[in-house]
Write a protein that holds these residues in place. Sequence first.
Motif, PDB file in Angstrom:
ATOM      1  N   SER A  86       0.849  -1.190   0.000  1.00 56.42           N
ATOM      2  CA  SER A  86       0.000   0.000   0.000  1.00 56.42           C
ATOM      3  C   SER A  86       0.890   1.248   0.000  1.00 56.42           C
ATOM      4  O   SER A  86       2.114   1.157   0.108  1.00 56.42           O
ATOM      5  CB  SER A  86      -0.933   0.009   1.210  1.00 56.42           C
ATOM      6  N   ALA A  87       0.248   2.395  -0.110  1.00 58.45           N
ATOM      7  CA  ALA A  87       1.000   3.650  -0.171  1.00 58.45           C
ATOM      8  C   ALA A  87       1.697   3.928   1.156  1.00 58.45           C
ATOM      9  O   ALA A  87       1.261   3.491   2.213  1.00 58.45           O
ATOM     10  CB  ALA A  87       0.043   4.794  -0.501  1.00 58.45           C
ATOM     11  N   VAL A  88       2.807   4.656   1.080  1.00 59.12           N
ATOM     12  CA  VAL A  88       3.443   5.173   2.297  1.00 59.12           C
ATOM     13  C   VAL A  88       2.504   6.235   2.864  1.00 59.12           C
ATOM     14  O   VAL A  88       1.957   7.039   2.110  1.00 59.12           O
ATOM     15  CB  VAL A  88       4.814   5.804   1.974  1.00 59.12           C
ATOM     16  N   PRO A  89       2.260   6.252   4.158  1.00 64.17           N
ATOM     17  CA  PRO A  89       1.349   7.270   4.707  1.00 64.17           C
ATOM     18  C   PRO A  89       1.780   8.675   4.291  1.00 64.17           C
ATOM     19  O   PRO A  89       2.944   9.056   4.453  1.00 64.17           O
ATOM     20  CB  PRO A  89       1.490   7.091   6.219  1.00 64.17           C
ATOM     21  N   GLY A  90       0.839   9.413   3.736  1.00 60.58           N
ATOM     22  CA  GLY A  90       1.156  10.759   3.273  1.00 60.58           C
ATOM     23  C   GLY A  90       1.338  10.847   1.774  1.00 60.58           C
ATOM     24  O   GLY A  90       1.246  11.933   1.200  1.00 60.58           O
ATOM     25  N   ASP A  91       1.603   9.713   1.125  1.00 58.22           N
ATOM     26  CA  ASP A  91       1.687   9.712  -0.340  1.00 58.22           C
ATOM     27  C   ASP A  91       0.282   9.539  -0.913  1.00 58.22           C
ATOM     28  O   ASP A  91      -0.636   9.120  -0.219  1.00 58.22           O
ATOM     29  CB  ASP A  91       2.569   8.553  -0.831  1.00 58.22           C
ATOM     30  N   ILE A  92       0.149   9.830  -2.209  1.00 56.11           N
ATOM     31  CA  ILE A  92      -1.146   9.646  -2.860  1.00 56.11           C
ATOM     32  C   ILE A  92      -1.510   8.159  -2.798  1.00 56.11           C
ATOM     33  O   ILE A  92      -0.710   7.293  -3.159  1.00 56.11           O
ATOM     34  CB  ILE A  92      -1.090  10.090  -4.332  1.00 56.11           C
ATOM     35  N   GLY A  93      -2.715   7.854  -2.360  1.00 58.84           N
ATOM     36  CA  GLY A  93      -3.140   6.464  -2.264  1.00 58.84           C
ATOM     37  C   GLY A  93      -3.688   6.167  -0.878  1.00 58.84           C
ATOM     38  O   GLY A  93      -3.911   7.070  -0.067  1.00 58.84           O
ATOM     39  N   ASP A 117      -6.891  13.103  15.908  1.00 60.84           N
ATOM     40  CA  ASP A 117      -5.629  13.184  15.159  1.00 60.84           C
ATOM     41  C   ASP A 117      -4.895  11.862  15.155  1.00 60.84           C
ATOM     42  O   ASP A 117      -4.882  11.132  16.150  1.00 60.84           O
ATOM     43  CB  ASP A 117      -4.717  14.249  15.782  1.00 60.84           C
ATOM     44  N   ILE A 118      -4.285  11.565  14.028  1.00 62.65           N
ATOM     45  CA  ILE A 118      -3.389  10.411  13.897  1.00 62.65           C
ATOM     46  C   ILE A 118      -2.024  10.973  13.517  1.00 62.65           C
ATOM     47  O   ILE A 118      -1.926  11.827  12.617  1.00 62.65           O
ATOM     48  CB  ILE A 118      -3.853   9.456  12.781  1.00 62.65           C
ATOM     49  N   LYS A 128       3.968  13.235  10.123  1.00 64.52           N
ATOM     50  CA  LYS A 128       2.834  13.758   9.358  1.00 64.52           C
ATOM     51  C   LYS A 128       1.566  13.519  10.172  1.00 64.52           C
ATOM     52  O   LYS A 128       1.456  12.535  10.917  1.00 64.52           O
ATOM     53  CB  LYS A 128       2.733  13.073   7.988  1.00 64.52           C
ATOM     54  N   TYR A 129       0.629  14.461   9.982  1.00 67.28           N
ATOM     55  CA  TYR A 129      -0.588  14.405  10.780  1.00 67.28           C
ATOM     56  C   TYR A 129      -1.790  14.124   9.893  1.00 67.28           C
ATOM     57  O   TYR A 129      -1.910  14.653   8.787  1.00 67.28           O
ATOM     58  CB  TYR A 129      -0.782  15.740  11.511  1.00 67.28           C
ATOM     59  N   PHE A 130      -2.657  13.287  10.407  1.00 63.74           N
ATOM     60  CA  PHE A 130      -3.873  12.925   9.684  1.00 63.74           C
ATOM     61  C   PHE A 130      -5.070  13.198  10.587  1.00 63.74           C
ATOM     62  O   PHE A 130      -4.950  13.167  11.815  1.00 63.74           O
ATOM     63  CB  PHE A 130      -3.869  11.439   9.305  1.00 63.74           C
ATOM     64  N   THR A 131      -6.220  13.440   9.965  1.00 63.56           N
ATOM     65  CA  THR A 131      -7.469  13.594  10.719  1.00 63.56           C
ATOM     66  C   THR A 131      -8.386  12.434  10.384  1.00 63.56           C
ATOM     67  O   THR A 131      -8.520  12.062   9.215  1.00 63.56           O
ATOM     68  CB  THR A 131      -8.176  14.908  10.340  1.00 63.56           C
ATOM     69  N   VAL A 169     -12.688  -0.339  11.174  1.00 64.96           N
ATOM     70  CA  VAL A 169     -11.830   0.427  10.273  1.00 64.96           C
ATOM     71  C   VAL A 169     -11.898   1.909  10.627  1.00 64.96           C
ATOM     72  O   VAL A 169     -12.980   2.459  10.827  1.00 64.96           O
ATOM     73  CB  VAL A 169     -12.295   0.230   8.811  1.00 64.96           C
ATOM     74  N   VAL A 170     -10.740   2.527  10.708  1.00 59.31           N
ATOM     75  CA  VAL A 170     -10.638   3.974  10.927  1.00 59.31           C
ATOM     76  C   VAL A 170      -9.962   4.558   9.683  1.00 59.31           C
ATOM     77  O   VAL A 170      -8.874   4.121   9.310  1.00 59.31           O
ATOM     78  CB  VAL A 170      -9.793   4.285  12.182  1.00 59.31           C
ATOM     79  N   VAL A 171     -10.618   5.502   9.049  1.00 63.34           N
ATOM     80  CA  VAL A 171     -10.086   6.092   7.814  1.00 63.34           C
ATOM     81  C   VAL A 171      -9.782   7.552   8.057  1.00 63.34           C
ATOM     82  O   VAL A 171     -10.607   8.287   8.610  1.00 63.34           O
ATOM     83  CB  VAL A 171     -11.109   5.943   6.662  1.00 63.34           C
ATOM     84  N   GLY A 172      -8.602   7.966   7.653  1.00 61.50           N
ATOM     85  CA  GLY A 172      -8.214   9.359   7.847  1.00 61.50           C
ATOM     86  C   GLY A 172      -7.595   9.943   6.594  1.00 61.50           C
ATOM     87  O   GLY A 172      -7.249   9.220   5.658  1.00 61.50           O
TER      88      GLY A 172
END
Lengths: 181, 195
Positions: A86-93, A117-118, A128-131, A169-172
């Motif tokens: 899968s994509a690296v977190p923060g990359d497109i995907g 926040d993740i 990198k921060y995700f919501t 499943v948690v999606v951010g």
Amino acid sequence: MSKLLKAFGMICIILAGVLYWQRNNPKRLAFLSAPIQRETNSKVKKNIPARLIIKKANIDLEVVSARIYGQRWETTSLGVSWLEMSAVPGDIGNSIIYGHNWTNLLGNLNKVRPGDDIVIVYKDGSRKYFTVDATAKVSPKNVSILHQSKDQKITIYTCVGLFDEKRLVVVGSLIKKSAQM
Amino acid sequence: MRNKSIFFSTIFSLFIFLNLSVPLSFATTTPPEFPSCANPQGSIIANYSSGTHGVPGVVTTYQGVDTVYSVSENIVLQCLCTVDGEGIQTNWWKASSLTEEEIESFKSQGWNFIPDGSAWGLDPAYYLAKNVNYTCRSTGGGESSSSSSSSGVTTTSIGDVLGLAATGNIKIIYGLIFAGFLSLVFGYLLKEKRV
């Protein structure tokens, strides 16, 4: 009365056995099939994730790279698994991270709510921060939850339900600003 | 002989219990798999960034964002996210090819029968619609709700209620083993006392 106690005792022990087997079943945490991934130009993924932090749920875990071998999805008891395909977190995907629902791992994932926040910490120390956008309980047959996306998405999941029949499943999505250590 | 019958009746009871925990379906047709609103698939056919929206089978109307996706010829996905952060996913299944018996069977499994989809902006055909909870990030500034607090839409499964059948907490497994052995010991001691 004695027969009743013996029968109850047998049921408890059998149930414990089933739960223990399921807890260590190498096929748990798997979905019905591997998610469809987009071809990327870069074969070597740089700066892979090292740590997953969700303060709201007291989650602060090591991230270990993982692969799928047939129906067996590699797992770890040391932290959570990042699916290498899968994509690296923060990359497109859609970056896919998963882990056991044990108390010391993702057992508190059910406390995560949209807006939380993740934080992903990478090997080079950057963050990198995700919501969190959404949470849902899905069947393991619902592989589309892991499908690629056109934005920078992260999907974290663990087992849930009767005998781990479902996936929580948690999606951010990526917050555009990210902090450097 | 008696011990064997106790053992086998215990195994049989457990087998029945495990099978009853799975929803029974007498329909020969199985519903299709729907994607989740957490990662919706398909092409958007309607998108309302605000307004009042209805949910099939539920009297209450909701304020929020509503997006409808066409997943395939017979499958439509409606993702409603209310201002309170409550998510209601409606799985719309065009049921034109189903028999009356099958439709009745699916109704007993929680599907709502919609005789004319055009009233909901869909094709003028029979539809079966089922609602599933999820949580979403609201745009209305309200706190997001838990997935079990939806009015009129409950998806609590037996697995949510029976926390004993969760594998995550090892203490529960140890507790079951301890309770089992304790029960067996007491049962054996009671039997010995009578003799």
